[in-house]
Design a protein around this motif. Sequence first.
Motif, PDB file in Angstrom:
ATOM      1  N   ASP A 337       0.875  -1.175   0.000  1.00 18.82           N
ATOM      2  CA  ASP A 337       0.000   0.000   0.000  1.00 18.82           C
ATOM      3  C   ASP A 337       0.912   1.225   0.000  1.00 18.82           C
ATOM      4  O   ASP A 337       1.499   1.593   1.022  1.00 18.82           O
ATOM      5  CB  ASP A 337      -0.898  -0.007   1.244  1.00 18.82           C
ATOM      6  CG  ASP A 337      -1.875   1.153   1.278  1.00 18.82           C
ATOM      7  OD1 ASP A 337      -1.586   2.191   0.663  1.00 18.82           O
ATOM      8  OD2 ASP A 337      -2.940   1.020   1.926  1.00 18.82           O
ATOM      9  N   GLU A 340       0.221   4.088   2.475  1.00 21.97           N
ATOM     10  CA  GLU A 340       0.658   3.758   3.840  1.00 21.97           C
ATOM     11  C   GLU A 340       2.173   3.892   3.963  1.00 21.97           C
ATOM     12  O   GLU A 340       2.697   4.353   4.988  1.00 21.97           O
ATOM     13  CB  GLU A 340       0.223   2.330   4.189  1.00 21.97           C
ATOM     14  CG  GLU A 340       0.657   1.869   5.565  1.00 21.97           C
ATOM     15  CD  GLU A 340       0.346   0.396   5.792  1.00 21.97           C
ATOM     16  OE1 GLU A 340       1.228  -0.323   6.302  1.00 21.97           O
ATOM     17  OE2 GLU A 340      -0.769  -0.033   5.454  1.00 21.97           O
ATOM     18  N   ARG A 356      -3.026   5.958  -5.562  1.00 19.55           N
ATOM     19  CA  ARG A 356      -4.469   6.027  -5.326  1.00 19.55           C
ATOM     20  C   ARG A 356      -5.072   7.361  -5.743  1.00 19.55           C
ATOM     21  O   ARG A 356      -6.239   7.437  -6.141  1.00 19.55           O
ATOM     22  CB  ARG A 356      -4.767   5.765  -3.852  1.00 19.55           C
ATOM     23  CG  ARG A 356      -4.164   6.780  -2.903  1.00 19.55           C
ATOM     24  CD  ARG A 356      -4.415   6.414  -1.446  1.00 19.55           C
ATOM     25  NE  ARG A 356      -5.845   6.436  -1.142  1.00 19.55           N
ATOM     26  CZ  ARG A 356      -6.347   6.153   0.047  1.00 19.55           C
ATOM     27  NH1 ARG A 356      -5.535   5.767   1.032  1.00 19.55           N
ATOM     28  NH2 ARG A 356      -7.623   6.226   0.266  1.00 19.55           N
ATOM     29  N   GLN A 363      -9.168   2.670  -4.708  1.00 19.70           N
ATOM     30  CA  GLN A 363      -8.704   1.306  -4.425  1.00 19.70           C
ATOM     31  C   GLN A 363      -7.887   0.737  -5.578  1.00 19.70           C
ATOM     32  O   GLN A 363      -7.022  -0.119  -5.379  1.00 19.70           O
ATOM     33  CB  GLN A 363      -9.906   0.393  -4.128  1.00 19.70           C
ATOM     34  CG  GLN A 363     -10.590   0.685  -2.801  1.00 19.70           C
ATOM     35  CD  GLN A 363      -9.671   0.451  -1.621  1.00 19.70           C
ATOM     36  OE1 GLN A 363      -9.295   1.381  -0.903  1.00 19.70           O
ATOM     37  NE2 GLN A 363      -9.297  -0.798  -1.413  1.00 19.70           N
ATOM     38  N   ILE A 366      -3.830   1.392  -5.205  1.00 16.26           N
ATOM     39  CA  ILE A 366      -3.129   1.140  -3.942  1.00 16.26           C
ATOM     40  C   ILE A 366      -1.689   0.680  -4.149  1.00 16.26           C
ATOM     41  O   ILE A 366      -0.780   1.078  -3.413  1.00 16.26           O
ATOM     42  CB  ILE A 366      -3.915   0.103  -3.104  1.00 16.26           C
ATOM     43  CG1 ILE A 366      -5.147   0.771  -2.483  1.00 16.26           C
ATOM     44  CG2 ILE A 366      -3.038  -0.493  -2.009  1.00 16.26           C
ATOM     45  CD1 ILE A 366      -6.022  -0.169  -1.693  1.00 16.26           C
ATOM     46  N   GLU A 367      -1.435  -0.141  -5.169  1.00 18.11           N
ATOM     47  CA  GLU A 367      -0.097  -0.723  -5.351  1.00 18.11           C
ATOM     48  C   GLU A 367       0.791   0.088  -6.300  1.00 18.11           C
ATOM     49  O   GLU A 367       1.854  -0.386  -6.716  1.00 18.11           O
ATOM     50  CB  GLU A 367      -0.222  -2.153  -5.886  1.00 18.11           C
ATOM     51  CG  GLU A 367      -0.914  -3.105  -4.918  1.00 18.11           C
ATOM     52  CD  GLU A 367      -0.994  -4.516  -5.465  1.00 18.11           C
ATOM     53  OE1 GLU A 367      -0.850  -5.457  -4.670  1.00 18.11           O
ATOM     54  OE2 GLU A 367      -1.206  -4.672  -6.694  1.00 18.11           O
TER      55      GLU A 367
END
Length: 400
Positions: A337, A340, A356, A363, A366-367
């Motif tokens: 993520d 994060e 994102r 969603q 995210i990566e």
Amino acid sequence: MKIDSFFPDNVKAALKNDPPGEWMPALPKKCIRLSSGYPAPKLVPSGEIKAAAARLLDEEQDLPLHYLGTPRMEKLKQQIQNRLAERNIKVQEDELLITAGACQAIDLIARVLLDENVAVAVEAPTYMEALEIFRNYTNQIISIPIDDQGLRTNELAQVLAERKSAGLTLPRLLYTIPTFQNPTGTTLSGERRNHLLELAAEYDFLILEDDAYGELSFGESPTTLKTLDTVGRVLHVGSLSKVVAPGMRVGWIVGESEFITAFSWFKKDLDHPFAQATMAAYLEKVDLDERLTELKTVYRSKSERLAQYIKKYFPESVSWYVPQGGYFVWVKVPGVDTAEMLEKALAAGVSYVPGRFFFANQQEGIEYLRLSFSYESEERMEAGVQILGELIASYLKKTT
């Protein structure tokens, strides 16, 4: 006094969205800014712009500082017309509107064409500030994925057919960055450019072509959608932010005269006379083709270096697109993520933009993360990528 009672319903709806620019974190001092989509500091012609401003004031005294500005504002329009003609975009005076950068251009188009009953189609991912603008006018945003050849027009065709069959709202406008896209750096293929124009005619929508990076090609520049447009469906937005200086806020819209009249009606006199006249004075003395050659050489080298650093320092599971121009590299970090991870990256002294924020459906991103090769030096860029590589590796160990 209840302040929000003074806001109309459409403004109340817009204010429920995330605040503009929330994706931009507060950066620590001396942070390695791989997030910044800015020109390289050494390539911003501050000395030449200073000389242009001095010459302008010497020659025209107080005129550039008044509401109406100076004749050089009209000269800027002619200079941009000539520049567009060199790119095979032939435009009459009443088909061109000068704006305060590309964002004002996009906002004017959205303000005139969109409301809560209207849908807009966008690429997934796409420029985050355009998403913010569109959400101020409508929540009907249709996302179409891209791949290494740009917008997947076959998928767009399928979505349009399904929506028409189901009686759902069709887009009035499709927003695309077909050349060196932000954030991915990908370029729409010639075949897909033609297909997109065919779909616009079949389903009766307009295309907003954001060409902010179009002149920063590492090879041959692709033909613009506006050049291919024979019926006036493309609204072409451009800017001098990436090739001269973003703080000058000089952009434009090219479109049919009726559209330009409507956009200028809402723009009113929200010009920047001094900035526009200064830009005209700057362009009088600069060889823009020579400058573009320098920019392309520098950014091509920095792009190649960034790719080398990613390959050297990032884990093998990480993948990325190799851009053919522009400012950015789009990276996929499976199992991480990236929003994060950003807090730890900033603490370690390096920034990026989490993926994102480039998606209507966050969603989906995210990566992913976006890295810029335009702003930092090659040495600082390598140091930043090394830090990120170690951080990504530590995150991947936690998931295995």
